[in-house]
Write a protein that holds these residues in place. Structure first.
Motif, PDB file in Angstrom:
ATOM      1  N   GLY A   1    -123.303 -28.129  75.527  1.00 15.93           N
ATOM      2  CA  GLY A   1    -123.083 -29.409  74.869  1.00 15.93           C
ATOM      3  C   GLY A   1    -124.371 -30.157  74.557  1.00 15.93           C
ATOM      4  N   SER A   2    -125.498 -29.692  75.106  1.00 14.10           N
ATOM      5  CA  SER A   2    -126.787 -30.327  74.824  1.00 14.10           C
ATOM      6  C   SER A   2    -127.222 -30.034  73.400  1.00 14.10           C
ATOM      7  CB  SER A   2    -127.885 -29.784  75.749  1.00 14.10           C
ATOM      8  OG  SER A   2    -127.650 -30.104  77.082  1.00 14.10           O
ATOM      9  N   THR A   3    -128.036 -30.926  72.869  1.00 13.41           N
ATOM     10  CA  THR A   3    -128.721 -30.682  71.610  1.00 13.41           C
ATOM     11  C   THR A   3    -130.198 -30.581  71.938  1.00 13.41           C
ATOM     12  OG1 THR A   3    -127.063 -31.903  70.363  1.00 13.41           O
ATOM     13  CG2 THR A   3    -129.195 -31.571  69.296  1.00 13.41           C
ATOM     14  N   VAL A   4    -130.835 -29.517  71.466  1.00 12.46           N
ATOM     15  CA  VAL A   4    -132.254 -29.287  71.737  1.00 12.46           C
ATOM     16  C   VAL A   4    -132.989 -29.089  70.412  1.00 12.46           C
ATOM     17  CG1 VAL A   4    -131.839 -28.322  74.037  1.00 12.46           C
ATOM     18  CG2 VAL A   4    -131.897 -26.801  72.058  1.00 12.46           C
ATOM     19  N   ILE A   5    -134.300 -29.265  70.453  1.00 13.41           N
ATOM     20  CA  ILE A   5    -135.152 -29.085  69.283  1.00 13.41           C
ATOM     21  C   ILE A   5    -136.111 -27.933  69.585  1.00 13.41           C
ATOM     22  CG2 ILE A   5    -136.849 -30.188  67.759  1.00 13.41           C
ATOM     23  CD1 ILE A   5    -134.106 -31.563  67.691  1.00 13.41           C
TER      24      ILE A   5
ATOM     25  N   SER B   1    -136.320 -27.497  64.502  1.00  8.10           N
ATOM     26  CA  SER B   1    -134.892 -27.368  64.176  1.00  8.10           C
ATOM     27  C   SER B   1    -134.027 -27.844  65.329  1.00  8.10           C
ATOM     28  CB  SER B   1    -134.543 -25.917  63.855  1.00  8.10           C
ATOM     29  OG  SER B   1    -135.206 -25.491  62.694  1.00  8.10           O
ATOM     30  N   GLU B   2    -132.917 -28.458  64.994  1.00  8.65           N
ATOM     31  CA  GLU B   2    -131.959 -28.944  65.992  1.00  8.65           C
ATOM     32  C   GLU B   2    -130.939 -27.839  66.284  1.00  8.65           C
ATOM     33  OE1 GLU B   2    -128.962 -32.752  66.593  1.00  8.65           O
ATOM     34  OE2 GLU B   2    -130.137 -32.572  64.763  1.00  8.65           O
ATOM     35  N   LEU B   3    -130.748 -27.558  67.580  1.00  7.04           N
ATOM     36  CA  LEU B   3    -129.795 -26.542  68.025  1.00  7.04           C
ATOM     37  C   LEU B   3    -128.769 -27.180  68.939  1.00  7.04           C
ATOM     38  CD1 LEU B   3    -132.400 -23.820  69.108  1.00  7.04           C
ATOM     39  CD2 LEU B   3    -131.362 -24.108  66.850  1.00  7.04           C
ATOM     40  N   ALA B   4    -127.516 -26.805  68.789  1.00 14.35           N
ATOM     41  CA  ALA B   4    -126.454 -27.243  69.687  1.00 14.35           C
ATOM     42  C   ALA B   4    -126.133 -26.099  70.641  1.00 14.35           C
ATOM     43  CB  ALA B   4    -125.216 -27.640  68.893  1.00 14.35           C
ATOM     44  N   VAL B   5    -126.232 -26.359  71.932  1.00 13.91           N
ATOM     45  CA  VAL B   5    -125.957 -25.340  72.952  1.00 13.91           C
ATOM     46  C   VAL B   5    -124.445 -25.216  73.095  1.00 13.91           C
ATOM     47  CG1 VAL B   5    -126.305 -24.683  75.358  1.00 13.91           C
ATOM     48  CG2 VAL B   5    -128.132 -25.852  74.116  1.00 13.91           C
TER      49      VAL B   5
ATOM     50  N   VAL C   1    -126.354 -20.693  70.907  1.00 13.23           N
ATOM     51  CA  VAL C   1    -126.572 -21.914  70.130  1.00 13.23           C
ATOM     52  C   VAL C   1    -126.002 -21.802  68.731  1.00 13.23           C
ATOM     53  CG1 VAL C   1    -128.700 -22.512  71.374  1.00 13.23           C
ATOM     54  CG2 VAL C   1    -128.844 -21.159  69.277  1.00 13.23           C
ATOM     55  N   ILE C   2    -125.871 -22.965  68.107  1.00  7.90           N
ATOM     56  CA  ILE C   2    -125.599 -23.079  66.673  1.00  7.90           C
ATOM     57  C   ILE C   2    -126.768 -23.858  66.087  1.00  7.90           C
ATOM     58  CG2 ILE C   2    -124.150 -24.144  64.903  1.00  7.90           C
ATOM     59  CD1 ILE C   2    -121.762 -23.734  66.727  1.00  7.90           C
ATOM     60  N   VAL C   3    -127.348 -23.348  65.015  1.00 12.59           N
ATOM     61  CA  VAL C   3    -128.395 -24.080  64.301  1.00 12.59           C
ATOM     62  C   VAL C   3    -127.678 -25.152  63.487  1.00 12.59           C
ATOM     63  CG1 VAL C   3    -130.309 -23.927  62.673  1.00 12.59           C
ATOM     64  CG2 VAL C   3    -129.812 -21.988  64.199  1.00 12.59           C
ATOM     65  N   VAL C   4    -127.914 -26.417  63.820  1.00  6.76           N
ATOM     66  CA  VAL C   4    -127.159 -27.519  63.233  1.00  6.76           C
ATOM     67  C   VAL C   4    -127.273 -27.540  61.708  1.00  6.76           C
ATOM     68  CG1 VAL C   4    -126.939 -30.039  63.151  1.00  6.76           C
ATOM     69  CG2 VAL C   4    -127.293 -28.883  65.355  1.00  6.76           C
TER      70      VAL C   4
END
Length: 84
Positions: A21-25, A51-55, A70-73
């Protein structure tokens, strides 16, 4: 006769601030997005720096690395990226 079984081991918990659920760069340019949690898995995309990634799930250990699904936002691409 009772024969004892070999002890089972469980993987140690991954110590990190990242969680599902985290968002990472991304902190490195041209990080590889892979189809599975392994250096042998196919590269399904390249993730540019910043790039912003959603775990999307829990970490997986493999190849002496910690892998995150992850999903690449920006693009919707899904895969695994190494934490390093």
């Amino acid at each position: 006769m009772i024969v004892p079984s070999a002890p089972t081991t469980t993987a140690p918990a991954v110590a990190t601030d990242i969680e599902e659920g985290s968002t990472v760069i991304t902190g490195e340019s041209d990080a590889n997005l892979r189809g599975g949690p392994s250096l042998d898995a196919a590269i399904v995309g390249t993730i540019p720096l910043g790039s912003e990634l959603a775990v999307t799930g829990p970490a997986v250990a493999g190849d002496d690395l910690i892998w995150w699904p992850v999903i690449v936002v920006a693009t919707g691409e899904e895969g695994y990226v190494a934490e390093d």
